[in-house]
Every structure is written in C-alpha cells, then in structure tokens.
Design a protein around this motif. Structure first.
Motif, PDB file in Angstrom:
ATOM      1  N   ILE A   1       0.866  -1.173   0.000  1.00 45.90           N
ATOM      2  CA  ILE A   1       0.000   0.000   0.000  1.00 45.90           C
ATOM      3  C   ILE A   1       0.906   1.227   0.000  1.00 45.90           C
ATOM      4  O   ILE A   1       1.776   1.371   0.863  1.00 45.90           O
ATOM      5  N   GLU A   2       0.716   2.104  -0.981  1.00 47.97           N
ATOM      6  CA  GLU A   2       1.513   3.327  -1.087  1.00 47.97           C
ATOM      7  C   GLU A   2       0.575   4.528  -1.073  1.00 47.97           C
ATOM      8  O   GLU A   2      -0.485   4.504  -1.687  1.00 47.97           O
TER       9      GLU A   2
ATOM     10  N   HIS B   1       7.947  -1.030   6.368  1.00 48.47           N
ATOM     11  CA  HIS B   1       7.472   0.252   5.851  1.00 48.47           C
ATOM     12  C   HIS B   1       8.625   1.134   5.377  1.00 48.47           C
ATOM     13  O   HIS B   1       9.770   0.991   5.823  1.00 48.47           O
ATOM     14  N   PHE B   2       8.267   2.009   4.436  1.00 48.02           N
ATOM     15  CA  PHE B   2       9.237   2.837   3.719  1.00 48.02           C
ATOM     16  C   PHE B   2       8.715   4.270   3.620  1.00 48.02           C
ATOM     17  O   PHE B   2       7.504   4.502   3.635  1.00 48.02           O
ATOM     18  N   VAL B   3       9.629   5.221   3.454  1.00 45.49           N
ATOM     19  CA  VAL B   3       9.290   6.581   3.063  1.00 45.49           C
ATOM     20  C   VAL B   3      10.153   6.937   1.861  1.00 45.49           C
ATOM     21  O   VAL B   3      11.383   6.832   1.917  1.00 45.49           O
ATOM     22  N   ASP B   4       9.496   7.307   0.763  1.00 43.37           N
ATOM     23  CA  ASP B   4      10.176   7.651  -0.484  1.00 43.37           C
ATOM     24  C   ASP B   4      11.151   6.560  -0.934  1.00 43.37           C
ATOM     25  O   ASP B   4      12.270   6.832  -1.374  1.00 43.37           O
ATOM     26  N   GLY B   5      10.713   5.310  -0.787  1.00 48.70           N
ATOM     27  CA  GLY B   5      11.503   4.181  -1.259  1.00 48.70           C
ATOM     28  C   GLY B   5      12.633   3.754  -0.350  1.00 48.70           C
ATOM     29  O   GLY B   5      13.384   2.835  -0.692  1.00 48.70           O
TER      30      GLY B   5
ATOM     31  N   ARG C   1       6.306  -5.149  -2.819  1.00 49.19           N
ATOM     32  CA  ARG C   1       7.223  -4.588  -3.808  1.00 49.19           C
ATOM     33  C   ARG C   1       8.568  -4.262  -3.163  1.00 49.19           C
ATOM     34  O   ARG C   1       8.632  -3.753  -2.036  1.00 49.19           O
ATOM     35  N   PRO C   2       9.674  -4.515  -3.865  1.00 50.11           N
ATOM     36  CA  PRO C   2      10.995  -4.139  -3.347  1.00 50.11           C
ATOM     37  C   PRO C   2      11.176  -2.628  -3.385  1.00 50.11           C
ATOM     38  O   PRO C   2      10.469  -1.915  -4.103  1.00 50.11           O
TER      39      PRO C   2
ATOM     40  N   GLN D   1       7.242   4.085  -5.094  1.00 43.28           N
ATOM     41  CA  GLN D   1       7.133   5.496  -5.500  1.00 43.28           C
ATOM     42  C   GLN D   1       8.019   6.379  -4.629  1.00 43.28           C
ATOM     43  O   GLN D   1       8.219   6.113  -3.440  1.00 43.28           O
ATOM     44  N   ARG D   2       8.545   7.437  -5.238  1.00 41.50           N
ATOM     45  CA  ARG D   2       9.354   8.439  -4.531  1.00 41.50           C
ATOM     46  C   ARG D   2       8.614   9.762  -4.488  1.00 41.50           C
ATOM     47  O   ARG D   2       7.646   9.969  -5.210  1.00 41.50           O
TER      48      ARG D   2
END
Length: 227
Positions: free
Chosen positions: A86-87, A167-171, A216-217, A222-223
């Motif tokens: 989820i992005e 979890h990620f922020v800007d990839g 997704r890796p 998305q950035r």
C-alpha cells in the motif's frame, strides 16, 4: 454492508489478482487518484466534514482540516490478498494533532491496516504503521529517529508478505518486523484522513493511494514528487 454488485466486483478483482500471481504475473496496482470527492475506485464515498479539492503543483489532491474531514470508501482493495503493498502520497501540515491516522482499512472481522504519523519537534514527522489480525497477531512499526519535514510531498509504503511487514518513506526502508497477517475479507471499509472511529484526524493533503498484490521491493516503490 456492500451492495451485491460491488461485493461481487471486489471478490472478482481479488480472485483475478490471485490467479495472476499464481501464474507469475502480478497485475497492475489499483490506483486511487484523489481528484473526485464523490467516488474512489468506482465506489461512492461517504464524506465526513468538508474535505476540499486542491490544485497543487502538477497534481490534484484533497485537503483535510485535521478536525472533522474524512473520506470513507465501502471497499477493501486488498481483500483476499496474501501479500500486498500500500503506497500513499501525502503532505502533512505543521499544526495538526501529534498523532494522525490518515489511512485505515478494516474488515468485518476486525482485521486492520493503518498508516499513521507522529508529529515531532522542529517541524518534522515520523511514520507509524500497524497491522492487526487478532489479539495474538498485531504489530506496530515506528522509529522516531527517521524524521521528515512537514509541508513537503512524500510517499509512504507498507508491504506485507510471508510473515514480514515493512514500511518505507520515499523508497527508503525504515522499519520491519514479523507478524502473521490473515488476508482481509471483502466486507469492510477504507478511510482517508482519519481513523474510522473518528479520532486522530489528519491535517494536510493526500494525492494518491496505490494497492498492489505483492510486497514490492524498495527500487519499485514510488518516490516523492518534485512539486
């Protein structure tokens, strides 16, 4: 409760995603662009308060006032998925509540997915994510040392597969942990701008949400947009 045609559509979409995944083909993301308050993903929205459309840079977004604004969609885009990403693209204001829950999925059995943030001193925020399958299987991810500036566009991402939540922020990967999360059912709701029990309102803007039936890796996430 979902109408029969809408419920059938949700189940059919999830089944197609499962069949394609088994065949080694991951279908495109389900994309919600917030350019229409009345509907998202083909489903009619329930509007709380008075969220407003805004033109910001090259994109359209919906602004939330941090007090009473929210959008509720009577679907669970990730229903029946064993893995997902989820992005969400958003910008948070500096003067909102300390705790803000701006994306919340919950099904009829109480399984929940939340993407949240915490405001920090100095005009910064950190990401907070949560998965809840049942009382014995729940996990919060947060690292207050991973701070980001308010007033800028960012993409947050939450992935799950094979008992692993990240979890990620800007990839950029920030946190991860182990949890067994059961696939969500098709009956439930997704809210934007607030948790579904009407607490922790979000103050800022949201442009887009994407749901993909795989974890997704980092290189495919998305950035932050340039404007």
């Amino acid at each position: 409760m979902l109408s029969l045609p809408l419920r059938c559509l949700c189940v059919a979409t999830a089944l197609l995603a499962t069949l394609l995944a088994r065949a080694g083909e991951i279908p495109p993301s389900v994309v919600w662009r917030l350019d229409d308050l009345a509907s998202l993903g083909g489903a009619k929205t329930e509007i709380w308060g008075a969220p407003s459309r805004a033109k910001e840079g090259s994109g359209s977004s919906v602004r939330f006032d941090g007090k009473a604004d929210g959008l509720v969609v009577p679907v669970i885009p990730i229903s029946e998925w064993k893995a997902f990403t989820i992005e969400i693209c958003f910008s948070v204001d500096a003067d909102g509540q300390p705790e803000q829950r701006f994306l919340h999925l919950q099904d009829e059995k109480g399984r929940r997915v939340l993407i949240e943030l915490r405001l920090l001193p100095g005009g910064q925020w950190c990401l907070d994510t949560f998965l809840y399958s049942d009382a014995a299987h729940r996990l919060t991810l947060i690292d207050r040392a991973k701070a980001h500036q308010v007033g800028r566009w960012h993409w947050a991402a939450l992935t799950y597969a094979d008992g692993r939540m990240t979890h990620f922020v800007d990839g950029v990967r920030e946190c991860e942990g182990a949890i067994q999360f059961e696939p969500m059912s098709a009956t439930g709701r997704t809210s934007l701008g607030v948790r579904q029990n009407k607490v922790s309102w979000f103050k800022g803007a949201i442009r887009e949400v994407r749901f993909t039936p795989e974890a997704r890796p980092a290189e495919k996430l998305q950035r932050a947009p340039k404007d």
